[in-house]
Design an enzyme around this catalytic site. Structure first.
Site, mmCIF file in Angstrom:
data_model
loop_
_atom_site.group_PDB
_atom_site.id
_atom_site.type_symbol
_atom_site.label_atom_id
_atom_site.label_comp_id
_atom_site.label_asym_id
_atom_site.label_seq_id
_atom_site.Cartn_x
_atom_site.Cartn_y
_atom_site.Cartn_z
ATOM 1 N N ASN A 9 4.984 -19.122 37.824
ATOM 2 C CA ASN A 9 5.014 -20.075 36.834
ATOM 3 C C ASN A 9 6.375 -20.984 37.134
ATOM 4 O O ASN A 9 7.385 -20.530 36.983
ATOM 5 C CB ASN A 9 5.200 -19.397 35.298
ATOM 6 C CG ASN A 9 5.537 -20.214 34.179
ATOM 7 O OD1 ASN A 9 5.583 -21.500 34.333
ATOM 8 N ND2 ASN A 9 6.036 -19.619 33.079
ATOM 9 N N LYS A 11 7.479 -23.165 35.576
ATOM 10 C CA LYS A 11 8.246 -23.944 34.263
ATOM 11 C C LYS A 11 8.626 -25.303 34.606
ATOM 12 O O LYS A 11 7.477 -25.850 35.216
ATOM 13 C CB LYS A 11 9.746 -23.161 34.095
ATOM 14 C CG LYS A 11 9.072 -21.583 33.985
ATOM 15 C CD LYS A 11 10.181 -20.704 33.327
ATOM 16 C CE LYS A 11 9.792 -19.240 33.283
ATOM 17 N NZ LYS A 11 10.692 -18.300 32.857
ATOM 18 N N HIS A 96 3.383 -18.378 26.228
ATOM 19 C CA HIS A 96 4.552 -17.829 26.934
ATOM 20 C C HIS A 96 5.881 -17.932 25.932
ATOM 21 O O HIS A 96 5.832 -18.570 25.210
ATOM 22 C CB HIS A 96 4.834 -19.110 28.047
ATOM 23 C CG HIS A 96 5.885 -18.483 28.972
ATOM 24 N ND1 HIS A 96 7.186 -18.692 28.678
ATOM 25 C CD2 HIS A 96 5.907 -17.656 30.272
ATOM 26 C CE1 HIS A 96 7.964 -18.117 29.712
ATOM 27 N NE2 HIS A 96 7.171 -17.787 30.458
ATOM 28 N N GLU A 98 8.751 -18.753 26.358
ATOM 29 C CA GLU A 98 9.533 -20.205 25.992
ATOM 30 C C GLU A 98 8.655 -20.861 24.893
ATOM 31 O O GLU A 98 9.350 -21.750 24.217
ATOM 32 C CB GLU A 98 9.828 -20.630 27.320
ATOM 33 C CG GLU A 98 10.901 -19.924 28.178
ATOM 34 C CD GLU A 98 10.955 -19.970 29.868
ATOM 35 O OE1 GLU A 98 10.079 -20.879 30.123
ATOM 36 O OE2 GLU A 98 11.055 -18.872 30.354
ATOM 37 N N GLU A 168 5.638 -9.936 29.317
ATOM 38 C CA GLU A 168 6.788 -10.339 29.598
ATOM 39 C C GLU A 168 7.728 -10.162 28.440
ATOM 40 O O GLU A 168 8.023 -11.065 27.600
ATOM 41 C CB GLU A 168 6.637 -12.125 29.557
ATOM 42 C CG GLU A 168 5.689 -12.446 31.051
ATOM 43 C CD GLU A 168 6.050 -13.587 31.469
ATOM 44 O OE1 GLU A 168 6.253 -13.751 32.613
ATOM 45 O OE2 GLU A 168 6.249 -14.711 30.631
ATOM 46 N N GLY A 174 14.236 -14.235 33.161
ATOM 47 C CA GLY A 174 15.620 -15.253 33.631
ATOM 48 C C GLY A 174 16.950 -14.455 33.318
ATOM 49 O O GLY A 174 18.051 -15.214 33.720
ATOM 50 N N SER A 213 12.013 -11.419 35.590
ATOM 51 C CA SER A 213 12.942 -11.271 36.840
ATOM 52 C C SER A 213 12.448 -10.558 37.601
ATOM 53 O O SER A 213 13.161 -9.658 38.307
ATOM 54 C CB SER A 213 14.304 -10.321 36.202
ATOM 55 O OG SER A 213 14.829 -11.307 35.166
HETATM 56 P P1 13P Z 1 11.713 -15.086 35.585
HETATM 57 O O1 13P Z 1 10.831 -14.687 36.699
HETATM 58 O O2 13P Z 1 12.495 -16.245 36.002
HETATM 59 O O3 13P Z 1 12.333 -13.979 34.560
HETATM 60 O O4 13P Z 1 10.642 -15.543 34.442
HETATM 61 C C1 13P Z 1 9.677 -14.916 34.013
HETATM 62 C C2 13P Z 1 8.443 -15.817 33.185
HETATM 63 O O5 13P Z 1 8.944 -16.060 32.102
HETATM 64 C C3 13P Z 1 7.298 -15.981 34.097
HETATM 65 O O6 13P Z 1 6.261 -16.474 33.218
#
Ligand code: 13P
Length: 249
Positions: A9, A11, A96, A98, A168, A174, A213
Site C-alpha cells: 500500500n 498510500k 483502511h 487512514e 491492521e 507507521g 510497521s
Molecule cells: P506501515 O507499514 O507504514 O505501518 O503502514 C501499514 C498500513 O497502513 C498498510 O496499509
C-alpha cells in the site's frame, strides 16, 4: 490451502513517473512465482502505470486504495469501482484505517464500498483494526468483529464473492510498533471464527493479512504464523529494493 498475499500500500507516494521506475526495478528483480500473490495498491493516478507493468504477470496484480460506492455522478474527486476496474485494478482496499480515522469513513460506508466492488467484479480487501485506547479498554475483539460484520453486511452471496481481510491495529501503523506474531494470530483467529459463522467452510479460503510497521526484518516471522496469510505493507513498500526484500521472503 491459502496462498500467501504480499500487498504493497503505497498510500500517497509514487506518482506515475516514480511508479514506472519502481515497477521496472521490482519486476526485474522479482521472478514469476506461483506460490504467492503480490498486490500493488498505488495512488489512483498511478494505477494505469502499475496495471500496464503487470499485464504480463499473473502473480503480480494492481489494486486501488479506495473507491466511491456510486457508479458515477456528481462526486468531485472520487473514483468508482467500474472506473477502477476499467483502469486495470483487480482489487480494492476498503476501510483502511487512514480512510476511517483521517477521512471519517464509517462501517456503513465500508459496507456500500464492498458491495460496489463486488458488483464491479473487483475483489476487495476489508481492513479492520483497533486504536490503542480501544485495545487498552479490552475492546479489540468486539470492535474488529463489528467492523467485519458491518463491512460485509450489504454484500449478497458472500460465499461466492472474492474478498480478503486485513487486520491492521491502528497503533501499529507507521509507528514502528508491530503486533507480535502471537497478538496478530489471536485476532486473526477471532476473524476466522466469525467468517466461518458467516459463510461456513468458504471462510477457510479467505486470506487474512496483517499490517502495521511490517519491514524486511519482521516480515518472515509474522508470515510464519499459521494464522497470518499475508502482509499489507505501507512505508516499507514504497521503495522497490525494500519491497523486493519483503515480497521475496
Ligand atoms: P506501515 O507499514 O507504514 O505501518 O503502514 C501499514 C498500513 O497502513 C498498510 O496499509
Amino acid at each position: 490451502m491459502r496462498r500467501p498475499v504480499l500487498a504493497a500500500n503505497w498510500k500517497m507516494n509514487n506518482g506515475p513517473t516514480a511508479a514506472k521506475t519502481f515497477m521496472d526495478a521490482f519486476l526485474a528483480g522479482y521472478k514469476p512465482r506461483t506460490d504467492r500473490t503480490v498486490i500493488i495498491f498505488p495512488p489512483a493516478v498511478s494505477l494505469p502505470t502499475v496495471a500496464a507493468a503487470t499485464s504480463g504477470r499473473s502473480d503480480v496484480i494492481a489494486g486501488i486504495q479506495n473507491i466511491h460506492w456510486a457508479e458515477k455522478g456528481a462526486f468531485t474527486g472520487e473514483v468508482s469501482a467500474p472506473m477502477a476496474a476499467d483502469a486495470g485494478a483487480r482489487v480494492v482496499l476498503v476501510g483502511h484505517s487512514e480512510r476511517r480515522h483521517v477521512f471519517g469513513e464509517t462501517d456503513a460506508q465500508c459496507a456500500k464500498k464492498c458491495l460496489a466492488a463486488s458488483r464491479a467484479k473487483l475483489a476487495f480487501m476489508l481492513c479492520v483494526g483497533e486504536t490503542i485506547q480501544q485495545r487498552e479498554a479490552g475492546e479489540t475483539e468486539s470492535l474488529v468483529t463489528r467492523q467485519l460484520r458491518e463491512g460485509l453486511s450489504q454484500t449478497p452471496n458472500l460465499i461466492s464473492v472474492d474478498f480478503m481481510l486485513a487486520y491492521e491495529p491502528v497503533w501499529a501503523i507507521g509507528t514502528g510498533l508491530t503486533a507480535s506474531a502471537g497478538d496478530a494470530s489471536a485476532i486473526h483467529t477471532v476473524l476466522r471464527s466469525e467468517l466461518s459463522q458467516m459463510i461456513g467452510t468458504r471462510g477457510d479460503e479467505i486470506p487474512i493479512l496483517y499490517g502495521g510497521s511490517v519491514n524486511s526484518t519482521n516480515a518472515a516471522s509474522l508470515l510464519g504464523s499459521p494464522e497470518v496469510d499475508g502482509l499489507l505493507v505501507g512505508g516499507a513498500s514504497v521503495e522497490a529494493s525494500s519491497w523486493l526484500s519483503i515480497a521475496g521472503i
